[in-house]
Design an enzyme around this catalytic site. Structure first.
Site, short mmCIF file in Angstrom:
data_model
loop_
_atom_site.label_atom_id
_atom_site.label_comp_id
_atom_site.label_asym_id
_atom_site.label_seq_id
_atom_site.Cartn_x
_atom_site.Cartn_y
_atom_site.Cartn_z
N LEU A 103 30.97 29.27 32.14
CA LEU A 103 31.54 28.06 31.86
C LEU A 103 30.55 27.30 30.76
O LEU A 103 29.45 27.02 31.24
CB LEU A 103 31.96 26.87 32.85
CG LEU A 103 33.09 27.10 33.65
CD1 LEU A 103 33.33 26.28 34.92
CD2 LEU A 103 34.38 27.49 33.06
N ASP A 104 31.05 26.77 29.54
CA ASP A 104 29.80 26.37 28.61
C ASP A 104 29.38 24.90 29.28
O ASP A 104 30.13 24.42 29.99
CB ASP A 104 30.55 26.27 27.40
CG ASP A 104 31.66 25.44 26.99
OD1 ASP A 104 31.44 24.17 27.48
OD2 ASP A 104 32.72 25.79 26.67
N ARG A 105 28.60 24.50 28.63
CA ARG A 105 27.89 23.10 29.11
C ARG A 105 28.82 21.84 29.31
O ARG A 105 28.74 21.28 30.30
CB ARG A 105 26.92 22.90 28.36
CG ARG A 105 25.97 21.55 28.80
CD ARG A 105 24.81 21.35 27.70
NE ARG A 105 23.90 20.34 28.23
CZ ARG A 105 22.40 19.78 27.52
NH1 ARG A 105 22.47 20.41 26.52
NH2 ARG A 105 22.23 18.78 28.21
#
Length: 315
Positions: free
Chosen positions: A179-181
């Protein structure tokens, strides 16, 4: 106490009790069959190795070579990338890359072939650090908040998802998928490399559901275009389901997708001129974040682990 329903419950397909019972019956029959086949095979091998007796009770054949021991060693062997993955270093595909890059040594010799066979008696080092097969498999479900990166280590000293679990386990676990930041929601951590490989392999079509909040209402023509497929720089992006949980608010969407491409949901909407203000993964492989506060975690139950091992092909 009755669990509180959510607007995304319609994305979850719950199997009937009859289906669950039938599944366990099939698994039990399969286990019995495999068990019987195993012992039948062992008996056949023992008979083949037994010396034949002559007229006076003396063997008419030379003593057989000790192939049983050799076979046992073969059964204990596994590909190097699988060994590294089961040591909790990474998933199997990432482990294969580590091997190809020459970062893995077997008995102090660099090996660059992921399929190289090793056993538990071999000494395996990754980046100079000795690794061991994980004895205790751990499965942790996190409700990831924003501003945490999905990695086990960061040279820039940013907050990682491992900071959220603290000392919950002494085993080395790693994220399944990414999951991206700035994306929040359901994230699984484990040291089960085989399961991680299964849940991230495209052929298994693992379902993911996201709640998307846009900077403006989604136009009808764009809604239809997303369902047909959106052309991105790396190909056509397909979604399986697109819906508005609240028909009065067209800026909020529920998206069901099987693709594991990087930032795929954000890129779909951004390609049509929208800014994604909030992206939250509410379902991953049948797992939800119910009863887990943002930034908190829990261990999976035995039933949840069993269900994950049978997940795939859009189930």
């Amino acid at each position: 106490m009755k669990k509180k329903s959510t607007q995304f419950d319609k994305f979850v397909k719950k199997p009937s009790n009859a289906a669950i019972k039938e599944q366990f019956k099939q698994e039990k029959r399969k286990y019995k069959k495999e068990k019987q086949e195993f012992f039948d095979k062992k008996k056949a091998e023992a008979r083949a190795l037994a010396p034949r007796k002559g007229t006076f009770g003396k063997s008419t054949e030379p003593a057989p070579t000790p192939i049983v021991h050799a076979k046992k060693i073969t059964e204990d062997q596994m590909p190097l990338n699988k060994y590294v993955a089961h040591s909790g270093v990474s998933g199997r595909r990432e482990a294969a890359e580590l091997v190809k890059q020459g970062l893995v040594k077997v008995n102090n010799v660099v090996v660059t072939e992921p399929g190289h066979k090793v056993t538990s008696k071999d000494e395996v080092k990754v980046n100079g650090k000795k690794v061991f097969l994980a004895k205790n498999l751990v499965y942790i479900l996190i409700n990831k908040p924003k501003d945490y990166i999905t990695t086990t280590d960061d040279p820039q000293n940013r907050k990682t998802v491992l900071d959220l679990i603290g000392r919950a386990t002494t085993e080395r676990v790693y994220p399944v998928g990414r999951l991206d930041r700035n994306t929040s929601g359901v994230l699984l951590l484990t040291n089960d490399g085989e399961l991680a490989q299964k849940l991230t392999h495209p052929s298994n079509q693992i379902k993911k559901v996201y709640a998307v909040t846009l900077n403006k209402p989604l136009e009808k023509n764009h809604f239809e275009q997303i369902l047909k497929g959106v052309k991105l720089e790396d190909g056509i992006a397909q979604v399986d389901v697109l819906a508005h949980p609240d028909i009065k608010d067209k800026s909020v969407c529920g998206v069901e997708i099987h693709s594991g491409k990087n930032r795929i949901v954000r890129r779909i909407f951004e390609s049509l001129g929208y800014d994604v203000k909030n992206l939250d993964r509410v379902i991953f492989a049948g797992l939800t974040k119910k009863n887990i506060e943002r930034g908190k975690f829990r261990f999976l139950s035995e039933k949840e682990v069993r269900d994950l091992k049978h997940f795939g092909k859009g189930k």
